[in-house]
Motif scaffolding. Sequence first.
Motif, PDB file in Angstrom:
ATOM      1  N   CYS A 222       0.849  -1.173   0.000  1.00 27.82           N
ATOM      2  CA  CYS A 222       0.000   0.000   0.000  1.00 27.82           C
ATOM      3  C   CYS A 222       0.896   1.238   0.000  1.00 27.82           C
ATOM      4  O   CYS A 222       2.046   1.185   0.447  1.00 27.82           O
ATOM      5  CB  CYS A 222      -0.942   0.014   1.185  1.00 27.82           C
ATOM      6  N   ALA A 223       0.346   2.313  -0.505  1.00 29.59           N
ATOM      7  CA  ALA A 223       1.133   3.537  -0.611  1.00 29.59           C
ATOM      8  C   ALA A 223       0.233   4.747  -0.492  1.00 29.59           C
ATOM      9  O   ALA A 223      -0.950   4.699  -0.868  1.00 29.59           O
ATOM     10  CB  ALA A 223       1.886   3.560  -1.932  1.00 29.59           C
ATOM     11  N   ARG A 224       0.803   5.826   0.002  1.00 28.84           N
ATOM     12  CA  ARG A 224       0.073   7.079   0.132  1.00 28.84           C
ATOM     13  C   ARG A 224       0.479   8.022  -0.991  1.00 28.84           C
ATOM     14  O   ARG A 224       1.673   8.271  -1.219  1.00 28.84           O
ATOM     15  CB  ARG A 224       0.361   7.736   1.480  1.00 28.84           C
ATOM     16  N   SER A 225      -0.516   8.551  -1.654  1.00 31.66           N
ATOM     17  CA  SER A 225      -0.274   9.494  -2.734  1.00 31.66           C
ATOM     18  C   SER A 225       0.234  10.825  -2.191  1.00 31.66           C
ATOM     19  O   SER A 225       0.058  11.142  -1.026  1.00 31.66           O
ATOM     20  CB  SER A 225      -1.570   9.701  -3.502  1.00 31.66           C
ATOM     21  N   LYS A 226       0.838  11.602  -3.061  1.00 27.27           N
ATOM     22  CA  LYS A 226       1.313  12.937  -2.680  1.00 27.27           C
ATOM     23  C   LYS A 226       0.172  13.943  -2.657  1.00 27.27           C
ATOM     24  O   LYS A 226       0.360  15.068  -2.197  1.00 27.27           O
ATOM     25  CB  LYS A 226       2.398  13.398  -3.654  1.00 27.27           C
ATOM     26  N   GLY A 227      -0.997  13.551  -3.157  1.00 30.44           N
ATOM     27  CA  GLY A 227      -2.105  14.488  -3.214  1.00 30.44           C
ATOM     28  C   GLY A 227      -3.441  13.819  -2.984  1.00 30.44           C
ATOM     29  O   GLY A 227      -3.503  12.681  -2.520  1.00 30.44           O
ATOM     30  N   ILE A 228      -4.501  14.531  -3.339  1.00 34.12           N
ATOM     31  CA  ILE A 228      -5.842  14.025  -3.044  1.00 34.12           C
ATOM     32  C   ILE A 228      -6.457  13.214  -4.185  1.00 34.12           C
ATOM     33  O   ILE A 228      -7.368  12.426  -3.965  1.00 34.12           O
ATOM     34  CB  ILE A 228      -6.796  15.178  -2.673  1.00 34.12           C
ATOM     35  N   VAL A 229      -5.949  13.394  -5.406  1.00 37.19           N
ATOM     36  CA  VAL A 229      -6.550  12.692  -6.533  1.00 37.19           C
ATOM     37  C   VAL A 229      -5.851  11.357  -6.724  1.00 37.19           C
ATOM     38  O   VAL A 229      -4.674  11.201  -6.414  1.00 37.19           O
ATOM     39  CB  VAL A 229      -6.467  13.521  -7.822  1.00 37.19           C
ATOM     40  N   LEU A 230      -6.595  10.389  -7.244  1.00 33.15           N
ATOM     41  CA  LEU A 230      -5.997   9.089  -7.421  1.00 33.15           C
ATOM     42  C   LEU A 230      -5.070   9.086  -8.619  1.00 33.15           C
ATOM     43  O   LEU A 230      -5.336   9.734  -9.621  1.00 33.15           O
ATOM     44  CB  LEU A 230      -7.077   8.016  -7.542  1.00 33.15           C
ATOM     45  N   VAL A 231      -3.950   8.409  -8.455  1.00 32.06           N
ATOM     46  CA  VAL A 231      -2.920   8.345  -9.474  1.00 32.06           C
ATOM     47  C   VAL A 231      -2.414   6.911  -9.577  1.00 32.06           C
ATOM     48  O   VAL A 231      -2.615   6.104  -8.659  1.00 32.06           O
ATOM     49  CB  VAL A 231      -1.746   9.293  -9.145  1.00 32.06           C
ATOM     50  N   THR A 232      -1.749   6.602 -10.681  1.00 30.61           N
ATOM     51  CA  THR A 232      -1.353   5.228 -10.922  1.00 30.61           C
ATOM     52  C   THR A 232       0.148   5.003 -11.012  1.00 30.61           C
ATOM     53  O   THR A 232       0.587   3.869 -11.094  1.00 30.61           O
ATOM     54  CB  THR A 232      -1.992   4.716 -12.220  1.00 30.61           C
ATOM     55  N   THR A 233       0.943   6.059 -11.003  1.00 29.21           N
ATOM     56  CA  THR A 233       2.385   5.894 -11.161  1.00 29.21           C
ATOM     57  C   THR A 233       3.084   5.881  -9.818  1.00 29.21           C
ATOM     58  O   THR A 233       2.731   6.642  -8.909  1.00 29.21           O
ATOM     59  CB  THR A 233       2.964   7.022 -12.017  1.00 29.21           C
ATOM     60  N   GLU A 234       4.104   5.065  -9.691  1.00 29.31           N
ATOM     61  CA  GLU A 234       4.826   4.953  -8.433  1.00 29.31           C
ATOM     62  C   GLU A 234       5.388   6.276  -7.950  1.00 29.31           C
ATOM     63  O   GLU A 234       5.383   6.561  -6.754  1.00 29.31           O
ATOM     64  CB  GLU A 234       5.964   3.935  -8.580  1.00 29.31           C
ATOM     65  N   ARG A 235       5.874   7.085  -8.858  1.00 27.99           N
ATOM     66  CA  ARG A 235       6.517   8.330  -8.456  1.00 27.99           C
ATOM     67  C   ARG A 235       5.535   9.314  -7.842  1.00 27.99           C
ATOM     68  O   ARG A 235       5.938  10.316  -7.243  1.00 27.99           O
ATOM     69  CB  ARG A 235       7.225   8.987  -9.633  1.00 27.99           C
ATOM     70  N   SER A 236       4.248   9.040  -7.984  1.00 24.70           N
ATOM     71  CA  SER A 236       3.218   9.907  -7.398  1.00 24.70           C
ATOM     72  C   SER A 236       2.900   9.536  -5.948  1.00 24.70           C
ATOM     73  O   SER A 236       2.049  10.173  -5.330  1.00 24.70           O
ATOM     74  CB  SER A 236       1.939   9.832  -8.237  1.00 24.70           C
ATOM     75  N   TYR A 237       3.577   8.527  -5.428  1.00 24.96           N
ATOM     76  CA  TYR A 237       3.370   8.078  -4.056  1.00 24.96           C
ATOM     77  C   TYR A 237       4.647   8.303  -3.257  1.00 24.96           C
ATOM     78  O   TYR A 237       5.747   8.048  -3.757  1.00 24.96           O
ATOM     79  CB  TYR A 237       2.975   6.605  -4.036  1.00 24.96           C
ATOM     80  N   ASP A 238       4.491   8.764  -2.018  1.00 23.23           N
ATOM     81  CA  ASP A 238       5.693   9.075  -1.252  1.00 23.23           C
ATOM     82  C   ASP A 238       5.895   8.224  -0.002  1.00 23.23           C
ATOM     83  O   ASP A 238       6.994   8.193   0.542  1.00 23.23           O
ATOM     84  CB  ASP A 238       5.719  10.569  -0.873  1.00 23.23           C
TER      85      ASP A 238
END
Length: 122
Positions: free
Chosen positions: A94-110
Amino acid sequence: QLQASGGGLVQAGGSLRISCAASGRTFSSYAMGWFRQAPGKEREFVAAISWSGGSTYYADSVKGRFTISRDNAKNTVYLQMNSLKPEDTAVYYCARSKGIVLVTTERSYDYWGQGTQVTVSS
């Protein structure tokens, strides 16, 4: 901090629900996602959910079989996996996104959890 749990061994066609508990007060402010990595393969996107839970998105390989959900009161995101196939065998993160919208790329999760093993036997 993210803590994934609930993985295990299941027969093909079976179901499993994995969970990811988050610490901290800002869980509900971020989109969350699930990724998986099979032996010898790169990590791949599985599913994502917006901060409110109102929007979800799935990889084609799991669409119709997996359901992502979240309970912001419990700081937990879930992945319900039905009709499991041997090719679903992987470590699920599981991963937390950098923002509120859903995203699919790894680099968008921190932030990433430690992973939970799911093994589907044929």
